[in-house]
Design an enzyme around this catalytic site. Structure first.
Site, short mmCIF file in Angstrom:
data_model
loop_
_atom_site.label_atom_id
_atom_site.label_comp_id
_atom_site.label_asym_id
_atom_site.label_seq_id
_atom_site.Cartn_x
_atom_site.Cartn_y
_atom_site.Cartn_z
N ASP A 1 0.87 -1.19 0.00
CA ASP A 1 0.00 0.00 0.00
C ASP A 1 0.90 1.24 0.00
OD1 ASP A 1 -2.19 1.82 0.48
OD2 ASP A 1 -3.33 0.11 1.21
N HIS B 1 2.24 2.09 -3.18
CA HIS B 1 1.34 3.07 -3.80
C HIS B 1 1.89 4.49 -3.73
CE1 HIS B 1 -2.38 0.22 -3.35
NE2 HIS B 1 -1.39 -0.31 -4.04
#
Ligand SMILES: *[C@@H]1O[C@H](CO)[C@@H](O)[C@H](O)[C@H]1NC(C)=O
Ligand SMILES: *[C@@H]1O[C@H](CO)[C@@H](O)[C@H](O)[C@H]1NC(C)=O
Length: 393
Positions: free
Chosen positions: A219, A242
């Site tokens: 993430d 991310h």
């Protein structure tokens, strides 16, 4: 006669000074092994860790909690403050979570420092062994909430230096309601597909510096949530993951803003985003102000520069997809490298609260060795210097 007296006096003085120097250096050290911890990776060391902590925390002099080499099995550890003096927490070993993910996962925190002021945490490897938990999540089974690996809540004057965090069930490092926090040379690693294994999340905190580090996760490498203020991030290697994200913001109508953020001298490799500002497309009084993204290198990043004010994962509760979060004063300067998609810059701002004061300076992002494209909506500001892709404001 005078010499006969002063010579022994000088020797005595020497010993007194020697003693003072040494005693002031030797802070009391609470070695977890003295309280029964065994570095065998099997014996539950939770209680010995908590005992060492409470003795150090109660010490009137500066004190150290010491974890020697070895592998220590620990369940949830909450280290409560306030403590009587400055604490040094030195980890030469590895801390592992129990095999059964329910053990730490039914509480939100694996290792939590709460209400501790003036603490330095040095070294250490944390291995939460999150794989079993992730597969429970992926199967959609009945899983516990999942634990963050190391957290600081309501802490001031924190140094976290040289920590390695592996395979957290959830977020690796969280900083909540804290101030003056320095995170140096952190290493964080979890597989790219692992759910919600963000590297570092900051929320409702001021004066957080993250310098030097390698973060690869499933993430965000770093997420700055509502109430993040005076944040400095430098010399970070991010990827996979991310990217660095401000937000998600604007989930709630009443929300603290994010301001005075600098991200500099960092490299993003094969990440989903480079630097992102993300808000829900719904009413909120949140804001983003005074942000500097500069001296960044993008290597094959899907969305190198992105503002997305249309976030609404379940497509519910987002009337007109119009975010109330007002974004202003964002600078993108000296950013180069490659985009993995044609659109390297996407500034998709709220229809009701336009982005203002956007500054673009010396951007050079290529897609397949050619110029990349840009997309702007409700974004206002100016550009100077090299602009690849073109300024679309
Ligand atoms: C902005 O944040 C930096 C730390 O990143 C701090 O040194 C500076 O004083 C802050 N500026 C303001 C105006 O608060
Ligand atoms: C959504 O848009 C409609 C029509 O433009 C408008 O009447 C309404 O007030 C908007 N709702 C919100 C919450 O912005």
């Amino acid at each position: 006669m005078a010499n006969n007296i002063s010579f022994p006096c000088a020797i005595m003085l020497f010993f007194i000074v020697f003693y003072l120097i040494n005693s002031s250096n030797a802070m009391p050290s609470f070695n977890v092994q003295r309280y029964g911890a065994r570095g065998d990776g099997r014996t539950d060391a939770t209680e010995p860790f908590l005992t060492a902590w409470s003795l150090a925390c109660e010490s009137r002099a500066r004190a150290m909690v010491y974890i020697p080499r070895g592998t220590y099995l620990v369940r949830n550890l909450v280290f409560w403050g306030p403590c009587k003096n400055i604490i040094t927490f030195k980890i030469d070993g590895t801390l592992v979570a129990p095999e059964n993910y329910w053990s730490i996962g039914s509480s939100g925190y694996w290792i939590l420092f709460a209400k501790v002021n003036r603490i330095s945490v040095y070294g250490g490897i944390l291995d939460a062994r999150g794989a079993g938990y992730w597969s429970c999540r992926k199967k959609g089974g009945h899983c516990p909430q999942g634990a963050r690996s190391i957290s600081f809540s309501w802490c001031d004057n924190v140094l976290l230096s040289g920590l390695t965090s592996l395979n957290s069930q959830n977020i690796h490092v969280t900083v909540h309601h804290s101030s003056n926090v320095r995170i140096q040379n952190i290493r964080i690693r979890a597989p790219s597909g692992s759910p919600n294994t963000d590297g570092i999340i900051v929320q409702a905190s001021s004066g957080v510096t993250i310098s030097g580090g390698v973060i690869g996760t499933g993430d965000d490498c770093i997420a700055l949530n509502p109430g993040s203020k005076n944040i400095w991030i430098e010399r970070l290697n991010c990827g996979p993951g991310h990217g660095i994200s401000i937000g998600s913001l604007g989930e709630y109508a009443n929300e603290e803003g994010v301001q005075n953020i600098t991200v500099t001298s960092s490299i993003f490799t094969k990440t989903q985003n480079g630097v992102r500002i993300k808000s829900w497309g719904r009413p909120s009084n949140g804001f983003v102000r005074n942000v500097q993204f500069r001296n960044l290198v993008m290597r094959n990043v899907e969305n190198p520069l992105i503002i997305d004010q249309n976030y609404c994962p379940s497509k519910k509760g987002c009337p007109n997809q119009s975010s109330g979060v007002k974004i202003s004063g964002v600078t993108y300067a000296n950013i180069k490298g490659t985009s993995a998609t044609p659109v390297a810059m996407k500034l998709d701002c709220s229809g009701s609260h336009h982005c203002t004061g956007i500054t673009l300076k010396n951007i050079n992002l290529k897609y397949m060795r050619r110029s990349s494209a840009s997309y702007c909506k409700n974004a206002h500001g100016r550009a100077s210097g090299v602009m690849i892709p073109r300024n679309c404001m």
